[in-house]
Write an enzyme that holds these catalytic residues in place. Structure first.
Site, short mmCIF file in Angstrom:
data_model
loop_
_atom_site.label_atom_id
_atom_site.label_comp_id
_atom_site.label_asym_id
_atom_site.label_seq_id
_atom_site.Cartn_x
_atom_site.Cartn_y
_atom_site.Cartn_z
N GLU A 85 -34.22 7.60 -37.75
CA GLU A 85 -35.06 8.67 -37.19
C GLU A 85 -36.34 8.75 -38.00
O GLU A 85 -36.30 8.79 -39.24
CB GLU A 85 -34.34 10.02 -37.25
CG GLU A 85 -35.22 11.16 -36.74
CD GLU A 85 -34.55 12.53 -36.69
OE1 GLU A 85 -33.36 12.63 -37.06
OE2 GLU A 85 -35.22 13.50 -36.29
N ASN A 99 -39.17 12.33 -32.93
CA ASN A 99 -39.15 13.74 -32.51
C ASN A 99 -40.35 14.08 -31.64
O ASN A 99 -41.48 13.69 -31.94
CB ASN A 99 -39.16 14.65 -33.74
CG ASN A 99 -37.88 14.54 -34.52
OD1 ASN A 99 -36.84 15.06 -34.12
ND2 ASN A 99 -37.94 13.82 -35.64
N GLU A 109 -36.46 12.58 -29.22
CA GLU A 109 -35.65 13.77 -29.52
C GLU A 109 -36.40 15.02 -29.11
O GLU A 109 -37.50 15.28 -29.59
CB GLU A 109 -35.31 13.81 -31.02
CG GLU A 109 -34.46 12.63 -31.45
CD GLU A 109 -33.84 12.84 -32.85
OE1 GLU A 109 -34.15 13.88 -33.49
OE2 GLU A 109 -33.07 11.97 -33.26
N ASP A 160 -31.99 17.58 -29.46
CA ASP A 160 -31.95 17.79 -30.90
C ASP A 160 -31.50 19.22 -31.23
O ASP A 160 -31.60 20.11 -30.38
CB ASP A 160 -33.36 17.57 -31.45
CG ASP A 160 -33.36 17.16 -32.91
OD1 ASP A 160 -32.27 17.14 -33.53
OD2 ASP A 160 -34.45 16.86 -33.44
N GLU A 213 -25.74 15.84 -37.40
CA GLU A 213 -26.80 15.83 -38.41
C GLU A 213 -26.31 16.51 -39.68
O GLU A 213 -25.40 17.32 -39.64
CB GLU A 213 -28.00 16.66 -37.95
CG GLU A 213 -28.68 16.26 -36.69
CD GLU A 213 -29.86 17.19 -36.42
OE1 GLU A 213 -30.89 16.67 -36.00
OE2 GLU A 213 -29.74 18.42 -36.63
P1 C2E Z 1 -34.96 17.46 -37.35
O1 C2E Z 1 -35.47 16.70 -36.18
O2 C2E Z 1 -33.74 18.24 -37.15
O3 C2E Z 1 -34.85 16.45 -38.53
C1 C2E Z 1 -33.79 16.47 -39.40
C2 C2E Z 1 -34.16 17.19 -40.63
O4 C2E Z 1 -33.01 17.38 -41.42
C3 C2E Z 1 -35.13 16.39 -41.49
O5 C2E Z 1 -35.97 17.33 -42.16
C4 C2E Z 1 -34.21 15.73 -42.46
O6 C2E Z 1 -34.83 15.37 -43.71
C5 C2E Z 1 -33.19 16.82 -42.69
N1 C2E Z 1 -31.91 16.29 -43.13
C6 C2E Z 1 -31.34 15.12 -42.76
N2 C2E Z 1 -30.12 15.01 -43.35
C7 C2E Z 1 -29.90 16.12 -44.07
C8 C2E Z 1 -28.82 16.59 -44.88
O7 C2E Z 1 -27.81 15.97 -45.03
N3 C2E Z 1 -28.97 17.80 -45.45
C9 C2E Z 1 -30.09 18.54 -45.29
N4 C2E Z 1 -30.18 19.73 -45.90
N5 C2E Z 1 -31.14 18.13 -44.53
C10 C2E Z 1 -31.04 16.94 -43.91
P2 C2E Z 1 -37.50 17.17 -42.20
O8 C2E Z 1 -37.89 15.75 -42.36
O9 C2E Z 1 -38.00 18.16 -43.19
O10 C2E Z 1 -37.93 17.58 -40.76
C11 C2E Z 1 -37.81 18.90 -40.34
C12 C2E Z 1 -38.12 19.05 -38.90
O11 C2E Z 1 -39.50 18.80 -38.63
C13 C2E Z 1 -37.39 18.07 -38.03
O12 C2E Z 1 -36.10 18.50 -37.82
C14 C2E Z 1 -38.23 18.04 -36.81
O13 C2E Z 1 -37.92 19.14 -36.00
C15 C2E Z 1 -39.61 18.24 -37.35
N6 C2E Z 1 -40.25 16.92 -37.44
C16 C2E Z 1 -40.11 15.99 -38.39
N7 C2E Z 1 -40.85 14.91 -38.09
C17 C2E Z 1 -41.44 15.14 -36.91
C18 C2E Z 1 -42.32 14.39 -36.06
O14 C2E Z 1 -42.67 13.24 -36.31
N8 C2E Z 1 -42.75 14.98 -34.91
C19 C2E Z 1 -42.34 16.22 -34.58
N9 C2E Z 1 -42.79 16.73 -33.44
N10 C2E Z 1 -41.52 16.96 -35.33
C20 C2E Z 1 -41.07 16.42 -36.49
CA CA Z 2 -32.17 18.20 -35.74
CA CA Z 3 -34.74 15.20 -34.93
#
Ligand code: C2E
Ligand code: CA
Ligand code: CA
Length: 689
Positions: free
Chosen positions: A470, A523, A555, A585, A642
């Site tokens: 992802e 995403n 997603e 998602d 997740e």
């Molecule tokens: P998401 O799509 O639910 O992405 C998963 C988030 O959970 C990611 O945070 C990831 O680092 C985190 N995560 C994965 N495994 C674990 C785990 O085991 N424990 C915990 N505590 N966290 C975990 P991240 O990278 O901070 O992204 C947060 C949100 O920001 C994403 O949630 C998504 O909604 C958004 N996002 C991230 N990248 C993009 C992107 O390229 N475009 C868009 N539109 N939204 C994005």
């Molecule tokens: Ca998610």
């Molecule tokens: Ca996601």
């Protein structure tokens, strides 16, 4: 004027007469038909209606009188000119002819020169009569359509003459001529004095005098009448009479009242809308400027509507909305204004309540009011309410500033699962400024290449192999730490920059994954998903990079789908048609019922971290995860869990039949170089990495 020649029907049993008349009339430009007796003549009138009939009185089979009577009774021939041919001295025939309904007569022997003139004259008369009658009919109809009536008033005798239409409008039956006081008595009591004043003004020589009056007996609909009049004087200049028209303008008046209503009120709840609210807020500011008291401004948002809208039909949501309004209304004092801004957002202006303690007390009472479920005939809903508050003059600003402060305070409560209120504070102010600064910095960052993608592996439980990654966005803000998307993606989304950033994300991620045998998850924010250009953007990307569509999984969240569900389904179908995969998602954080999944063309469901992390400790969460997996499988949808942080959770998920896991327990997201490294060493990787 008639453009085609007039058609004349000659009826005579003598061939000779017919031939001669035909010759003369044809020469004069008429079209001629003939018949040898009354019966044939009547038939000719039925099938080929002439403009005039010239008929002998003495004929076999059916004589001229009987034929005339017969023709008169045909539909459309009631006013057909019929000239009878009679002998010069035959007075009796002339009388009989008129009795039978003839228009005129021509004596035999025929004076050929006169005949043509005679016909012309009769035809012209007949045409004028038709036109006159047509215009009378049109006039009467026009008056009826325009709801027009006529009236006149004899100023000497002091009587009103009302046309039938006007009498109907006034509800006066029978009498045509009545005293002014009778007309007056038909009006609503408060409009009665208007009538004599109107007549006085006409008599005083005001030429364009008009009035609008209302009539209506008690219990009946009120009708609005528009009256105008003109004064007529005698030769000596003395007022003689007034002539005028009266028009029923009820529909127009009601339509404009309705428009005025719609401009200021919300149709569903009957509450003032934001336009009227603005007015009231402006008045409150003006009152304060003139030494009046301060006020508090509350923006209230409830979750009830969202819940109701999702679970069922629009009328159910409307009933819930009304129940919400009732709860708030119960606490509103007469001097306060409650308005509906939009959807589930309301404004409450508390006049004379400029201090924070009082405003907080009202807010607390509102929260208490919503602690019990809202009941409608079809459902019970628990609603969380959030209230943003600002008070004036403690907080200074114009209408727009005060409203935006309230909304900024409200937004601080976003995501709360319990009802709460929040005052606008300096800290919020600095946050608002901060958001604006971040927006500017993001805008520059996008242009300067400050964004970076990290990738987190997805592992299939059945094979223990990495099957996907992802892409997750990072921002290397100059002079600071790497920024996380939870902080800045909402700002990108709000400003619309996300659409542009989205292109970069898709391209960068697909280039990175191009030669990896993995599914790439990217995403999409709600705004990206609803972007009308989405299909074209994705299509172009696939074409330019050569990335296989079935290796791309987009997603999306439930919120993105909910913006416009019908449209969302169409978009999802478009994507499916291109061969692109779609994942839902953060499942579990929204309002989805499992039921709604059936209607969406999805490949994958991602169960939110919130449930997964508590899987081992919370029985309810475990049950939710388990049933979600089962139902998804029934629908042919694969399931990703997740936030898997430890082996025990992974084993539990394996036992539940979950397809894929993702989380820190396998790997944190990493940049591209680290990912390639990881793939070549990890125990989850296939040997060909
Ligand atoms: P998401 O799509 O639910 O992405 C998963 C988030 O959970 C990611 O945070 C990831 O680092 C985190 N995560 C994965 N495994 C674990 C785990 O085991 N424990 C915990 N505590 N966290 C975990 P991240 O990278 O901070 O992204 C947060 C949100 O920001 C994403 O949630 C998504 O909604 C958004 N996002 C991230 N990248 C993009 C992107 O390229 N475009 C868009 N539109 N939204 C994005
Ligand atoms: Ca998610
Ligand atoms: Ca996601």
């Amino acid at each position: 004027m008639k453009l085609t020649p007039y058609k004349i029907l000659i009826v005579d049993d003598e061939d000779m007469t017919r031939t001669m008349v035909r010759k003369v009339l044809t020469d004069s430009g008429y079209e001629v038909m003939d018949a040898e007796n009354g019966e044939v003549a009547a038939e000719a009138c039925r099938t080929n209606r002439p403009d005039l009939v010239l008929m002998d009185v003495r004929m076999p089979v059916l004589n001229g009188f009987d034929a005339c009577r017969l023709i008169r009774n045909l539909s459309g021939c009631e006013r057909l000119p019929i000239l009878m041919l009679t002998a010069l001295d035959d007075v009796l025939s002339v009388t009989l002819a008129f009795e039978a309904g003839a228009t005129d007569f021509v004596t035999k022997p025929i004076n050929w020169v006169l005949l043509s003139h005679r016909l012309k004259h009769v035809l012209r008369n007949s045409e004028t009569e038709i036109q006159l009658r047509a215009s009378q009919t049109v006039m009467a109809r026009a008056q009826k359509i325009a709801h027009l009536g006529q009236w006149s008033m004899d100023l000497v005798e002091n009587v009103c003459h009302c046309s039938a239409e006007m009498r109907e409008m006034l509800g006066l039956s029978g009498v045509v001529d009545v005293g002014v006081e009778v007309v007056q008595s038909a009006l609503l009591p408060e409009d009665r004095p208007l009538l004599p004043k109107f007549i006085e003004s006409l008599m005083a020589g005001v030429t364009d005098s008009t009035i609008e009056i209302r009539v209506g007996a008690p219990g009946q609909q009120t009708r609005h009448l528009f009256m105008s009049g003109d004064l007529v004087r005698d030769d000596g200049g003395k007022p003689l009479a007034v002539f005028g028209v009266v028009q029923d303008v009820t529909e127009r008046v009601e339509a404009s009242a309705r428009l005025a209503y719609q401009a200021n009120f919300d149709e569903i709840t009957g509450l003032p809308n934001r336009v009227l609210f603005r007015d009231r807020l402006t008045s409150a500011l003006e009152r304060h400027a003139n030494g009046g008291p301060g006020f508090a401004l509350l923006v209230i948002e409830t979750s009830a509507m969202q819940l109701a809208e999702i679970s069922s039909r629009p009328e159910v949501a409307q009933r819930v909305l009304k129940a919400v309004v009732q709860r708030i209304e119960a606490l509103r004092k007469p001097q306060d204004t409650l308005c509906r801004f939009e959807r589930e957002r309301f404004g409450l202006l508390l006049n004379g309540m400029g201090n924070e303690v009082d405003a907080a007390e009202i807010a607390t009472r509102l929260i208490d009011a919503f602690s019990a479920p809202l009941k409608t005939e079809d459902m019970e809903v628990m609603s969380v309410i959030a209230i943003g508050i600002t008070t004036f003059p403690a907080d200074m600003g114009d209408v727009d500033v005060l409203q935006s402060h309230c909304v900024a305070a409200l937004e601080r409560l976003k995501g709360n699962t319990e009802s709460a209120y929040q005052f606008y504070t300096e800290e919020i102010q600095s946050r608002v400024v901060n958001v604006m600064e971040t927006h500017v910095a993001l805008y520059r960052g996008l242009a300067r290449g400050e964004f970076e993608l990290h990738y987190q592996p997805l592992v299939e439980l059945k094979s223990n192999r990495v099957v996907g990654i992802e892409a997750l966005l990072r921002w290397n803000r100059p002079g600071g730490l790497m920024q996380m998307p939870d902080f800045f993606v909402p700002i990108l989304e709000k400003s619309g920059l996300i659409v542009e950033a989205g292109d970069w994300i898709l391209r960068t991620a697909s280039e990175a994954a191009l030669n990896l045998p993995l599914v790439l998850s990217v995403n999409l924010s709600p705004r990206q998903f609803q972007d009308p250009e989405l299909k074209r953007r994705v299509g172009r990307l696939l074409e330019e990079t050569g990335f296989e569509p079935d290796r791309l999984e987009l997603e999306i969240t439930e919120q993105a789908v909910l913006v416009d569900e019908q449209r969302s389904i169409a978009i999802l179908n478009d994507l499916a048609q291109m061969g692109v995969r779609v994942a839902l998602d953060d499942y579990g954080t929204g309002f989805s019922s499992l039921q709604r999944l059936k209607t969406l063309p999805l490949h994958t469901l991602k169960i939110d971290r919130f449930f997964v992390t508590k899987l081992l400790t919370d029985k309810v969460d475990a049950a939710i995860v388990r049933s979600t997996i089962d139902l998804s499988h029934e629908l042919g949808i694969r399931v990703v869990a997740e936030g898997v942080e430890d082996d025990a959770t992974m084993e539990m998920l394996r036992e539940y039949g979950c397809d894929i896991v993702q989380g820190y327990g396998i790997s944190r997201p990493m940049n591209k170089a680290k990912l390639l490294d990881w793939l070549s060493t990890s125990r989850y990787s296939a040997p060909d990495f």
